[in-house]
Design a protein around this motif. Structure first.
Motif, mmCIF file in Angstrom:
data_model
loop_
_atom_site.group_PDB
_atom_site.id
_atom_site.type_symbol
_atom_site.label_atom_id
_atom_site.label_comp_id
_atom_site.label_asym_id
_atom_site.label_seq_id
_atom_site.Cartn_x
_atom_site.Cartn_y
_atom_site.Cartn_z
ATOM 1 N N VAL A 142 0.742 -1.238 0.043
ATOM 2 C CA VAL A 142 0.170 0.402 0.357
ATOM 3 C C VAL A 142 1.036 0.752 0.191
ATOM 4 C CG1 VAL A 142 -2.074 -1.166 0.858
ATOM 5 C CG2 VAL A 142 -0.429 -0.009 2.732
ATOM 6 N N ASN A 143 1.722 0.985 -0.280
ATOM 7 C CA ASN A 143 2.878 2.428 0.335
ATOM 8 C C ASN A 143 3.589 2.981 -0.647
ATOM 9 O OD1 ASN A 143 3.436 2.576 3.566
ATOM 10 N ND2 ASN A 143 4.839 0.674 2.596
ATOM 11 N N THR A 144 2.801 1.794 -2.030
ATOM 12 C CA THR A 144 3.696 2.443 -3.153
ATOM 13 C C THR A 144 2.779 2.118 -4.317
ATOM 14 O OG1 THR A 144 5.447 0.356 -3.866
ATOM 15 C CG2 THR A 144 6.154 2.405 -2.796
ATOM 16 N N GLU A 145 1.819 1.050 -4.057
ATOM 17 C CA GLU A 145 1.097 0.611 -4.579
ATOM 18 C C GLU A 145 -0.903 0.586 -4.760
ATOM 19 O OE1 GLU A 145 2.685 -3.523 -6.904
ATOM 20 O OE2 GLU A 145 2.082 -3.795 -5.264
ATOM 21 N N ASN A 146 -1.667 0.949 -5.632
ATOM 22 C CA ASN A 146 -3.269 0.695 -5.601
ATOM 23 C C ASN A 146 -3.793 -1.214 -5.108
ATOM 24 O OD1 ASN A 146 -2.859 3.356 -5.462
ATOM 25 N ND2 ASN A 146 -2.098 3.859 -7.714
ATOM 26 N N ASN A 147 -4.440 -0.872 -4.650
ATOM 27 C CA ASN A 147 -5.351 -1.924 -5.011
ATOM 28 C C ASN A 147 -6.430 -2.070 -5.855
ATOM 29 O OD1 ASN A 147 -5.862 -1.719 -1.855
ATOM 30 N ND2 ASN A 147 -5.215 -4.010 -2.752
ATOM 31 N N ASP A 148 -6.970 -1.141 -6.755
ATOM 32 C CA ASP A 148 -7.215 -1.079 -8.177
ATOM 33 C C ASP A 148 -6.251 0.375 -8.846
ATOM 34 O OD1 ASP A 148 -9.984 -2.093 -7.151
ATOM 35 O OD2 ASP A 148 -9.505 -0.236 -5.610
ATOM 36 N N ASP A 149 -6.428 -0.644 -10.204
ATOM 37 C CA ASP A 149 -5.101 0.169 -11.271
ATOM 38 C C ASP A 149 -6.089 0.330 -12.011
ATOM 39 O OD1 ASP A 149 -2.637 0.688 -10.104
ATOM 40 O OD2 ASP A 149 -2.526 -1.283 -10.159
ATOM 41 N N PHE A 150 -6.089 1.454 -12.534
ATOM 42 C CA PHE A 150 -6.567 1.606 -14.507
ATOM 43 C C PHE A 150 -5.894 2.531 -15.108
ATOM 44 C CE2 PHE A 150 -10.081 3.470 -10.746
ATOM 45 C CZ PHE A 150 -11.015 2.072 -10.697
ATOM 46 N N ALA A 151 -5.559 1.712 -16.407
ATOM 47 C CA ALA A 151 -5.137 2.830 -17.504
ATOM 48 C C ALA A 151 -6.318 2.520 -18.469
ATOM 49 C CB ALA A 151 -3.832 1.492 -17.827
ATOM 50 N N LEU A 152 -5.660 3.393 -19.767
ATOM 51 C CA LEU A 152 -6.085 3.136 -21.189
ATOM 52 C C LEU A 152 -4.554 2.696 -21.535
ATOM 53 C CD1 LEU A 152 -8.405 4.268 -22.964
ATOM 54 C CD2 LEU A 152 -7.307 6.887 -22.951
ATOM 55 N N GLY A 153 -5.219 1.861 -22.394
ATOM 56 C CA GLY A 153 -4.129 1.282 -22.910
ATOM 57 C C GLY A 153 -4.555 1.359 -25.015
ATOM 58 N N MET A 154 -3.260 1.884 -25.660
ATOM 59 C CA MET A 154 -3.388 2.017 -26.101
ATOM 60 C C MET A 154 -2.057 0.865 -27.032
ATOM 61 S SD MET A 154 -2.657 6.017 -26.646
ATOM 62 C CE MET A 154 -1.726 6.269 -24.882
ATOM 63 N N ALA A 155 -2.776 0.397 -29.119
ATOM 64 C CA ALA A 155 -2.540 -0.246 -29.810
ATOM 65 C C ALA A 155 -2.450 0.478 -30.895
ATOM 66 C CB ALA A 155 -2.811 -2.032 -29.137
ATOM 67 N N GLY A 156 -1.464 -0.787 -31.931
ATOM 68 C CA GLY A 156 -1.828 0.185 -33.151
ATOM 69 C C GLY A 156 -1.535 -1.297 -34.226
ATOM 70 N N ARG A 157 -1.591 -1.293 -35.391
ATOM 71 C CA ARG A 157 -1.239 -2.487 -36.596
ATOM 72 C C ARG A 157 -0.601 -2.299 -37.678
ATOM 73 N NH1 ARG A 157 -2.932 -6.909 -39.519
ATOM 74 N NH2 ARG A 157 -1.595 -8.897 -39.544
ATOM 75 N N TYR A 158 0.444 -2.262 -38.945
ATOM 76 C CA TYR A 158 0.177 -1.656 -39.897
ATOM 77 C C TYR A 158 1.548 -2.943 -41.492
ATOM 78 C CZ TYR A 158 1.169 0.678 -43.365
ATOM 79 O OH TYR A 158 1.508 1.199 -45.034
ATOM 80 N N LYS A 159 0.350 -2.928 -41.568
ATOM 81 C CA LYS A 159 0.118 -4.469 -42.593
ATOM 82 C C LYS A 159 1.229 -3.992 -43.441
ATOM 83 C CE LYS A 159 -2.232 -8.529 -44.696
ATOM 84 N NZ LYS A 159 -3.576 -8.986 -45.065
ATOM 85 N N VAL A 160 2.612 -4.515 -43.467
ATOM 86 C CA VAL A 160 3.483 -4.496 -44.069
ATOM 87 C C VAL A 160 3.643 -4.291 -45.903
ATOM 88 C CG1 VAL A 160 5.980 -4.188 -44.534
ATOM 89 C CG2 VAL A 160 4.899 -3.566 -42.848
ATOM 90 N N SER A 161 2.577 -5.999 -45.503
ATOM 91 C CA SER A 161 3.323 -7.208 -46.797
ATOM 92 C C SER A 161 1.857 -8.167 -46.582
ATOM 93 C CB SER A 161 4.278 -7.648 -46.993
ATOM 94 O OG SER A 161 4.873 -8.294 -46.271
ATOM 95 N N ARG A 162 1.486 -9.006 -46.819
ATOM 96 C CA ARG A 162 0.701 -9.946 -46.838
ATOM 97 C C ARG A 162 0.198 -10.869 -45.510
ATOM 98 N NH1 ARG A 162 -1.456 -14.847 -51.998
ATOM 99 N NH2 ARG A 162 -3.081 -15.180 -50.486
#
Length: 296
Positions: free
Chosen positions: A195-215
């Motif tokens: 509890v000194n450095t962490e939360n029981n409940d964490d919230f995050a907003l993930g961001m992701a991407g994919r770029y197709k280079v070839s087939r």
């Protein structure tokens, strides 16, 4: 004879008019059906994982996916440790498609000897046509339990203290045939933390991407910034980059990430390495899908 010819010609004209009218009606119906057709977007991401995090994809009905995830040690650990290759951390996972939109999965990670299970459901599908929708949205809930350290070695640690839960919603769009983007609001609850450095409940907003280079080749990236991390937190936000290679029935992902864990609890809330300080793990994911039962 002339009357017969005239009657026959008249009859043929009547039949021809009916045929022409029928063709016009059929073309009108086909055009109407074409206008009412709904086309759903496929393969926003190639697999159910972007790198560490989940994607919006679900397995087809009756299909079973086996995922072997492997992470080596930190690259900056030096030549004595062969730049991390001497260390090995793995997760073995299975996911089964109950329907085309509903799936269930199980896994076991060597990191903290954690068992995890999850249920995912595709709420909305990106589509065009009569039923047009701009996004694919998938919800996922998971439960996991750490079995390390052993209960016999630490009798003071109760079973409830080992448990964590995750709820997340993946929201993605296939922008073009090459580019896909995703946002993932995520909530993680851990029953026991420092509890000194962490939360029981964490919230995050993930961001992701994919770029197709070839087939068969694509580039991917993801970042999971925590929204309520404590100022004195000793953990870091998860960051990863990868190359996806499709080889027939397999999807092979080569990746670099600062996260050793391969489930949400581990890589969102418990990443101890700083990517920009060289605390990078090289690794890979290999997935293979088996058709267990046929669709009806």
């Amino acid at each position: 004879m002339r009357k017969f010819v005239r009657y026959t010609a008249a009859w043929l004209l009547v039949v021809a008019s009916f045929i022409a009218r029928g063709q016009e009606d059929l073309m009108a119906e086909l055009q109407e059906m074409e206008e009412e057709k709904t086309e759903y977007t496929l393969q926003t991401f190639k697999g159910t994982r972007v790198i560490n995090g989940q994607s919006v994809e679900t397995k087809g009905k009756g299909s079973l996916e086996f995922i072997f995830s492997h992470r080596f040690g930190r690259i900056n650990s030096g030549s004595y440790n062969l730049w991390g290759l001497d260390d090995a951390f793995v997760r073995l996972g299975l996911e089964y498609g109950i329907t085309d939109r509903l799936g269930v999965g199980f896994g076991r990670s060597s990191t903290d000897k954690t068992y995890d299970s999850f249920l995912r459901y595709k709420l909305f599908r990106q589509s065009e046509g009569v039923k047009s929708f701009p996004l694919t949205v998938t919800a996922l809930g998971s439960f996991n339990v750490k079995t390390s350290p052993k209960a016999s070695d630490n009798p003071d640690i109760e079973f409830e203290q080992r448990i964590a839960y995750t709820m997340q919603v993946m929201i993605a769009r296939k922008v073009t045939s090459h580019l896909s983007l995703q946002l993932t609001p995520i909530y993680i609850h851990r029953n026991s933390v420092d509890v000194n450095t962490e939360n029981n409940d964490d919230f995050a907003l993930g961001m992701a991407g994919r770029y197709k280079v070839s087939r068969s080749v694509a580039l991917s990236a993801e970042y999971y910034p925590r929204l309520n991390a404590k100022d004195n937190s000793t953990n870091f936000n998860s960051l990863g980059f990868g190359v996806d290679i499709e080889t027939g029935g397999h999807v092979f992902q080569l990746l670099f990430t600062n996260s050793l864990g391969m489930i949400e609890r581990a890589f969102v809330s418990e990443t101890t390495g700083d990517f920009f300080d060289g605390d990078i793990h090289f690794g890979f994911n290999i997935s293979r899908t088996f058709q267990i039962s046929h669709k009806r």
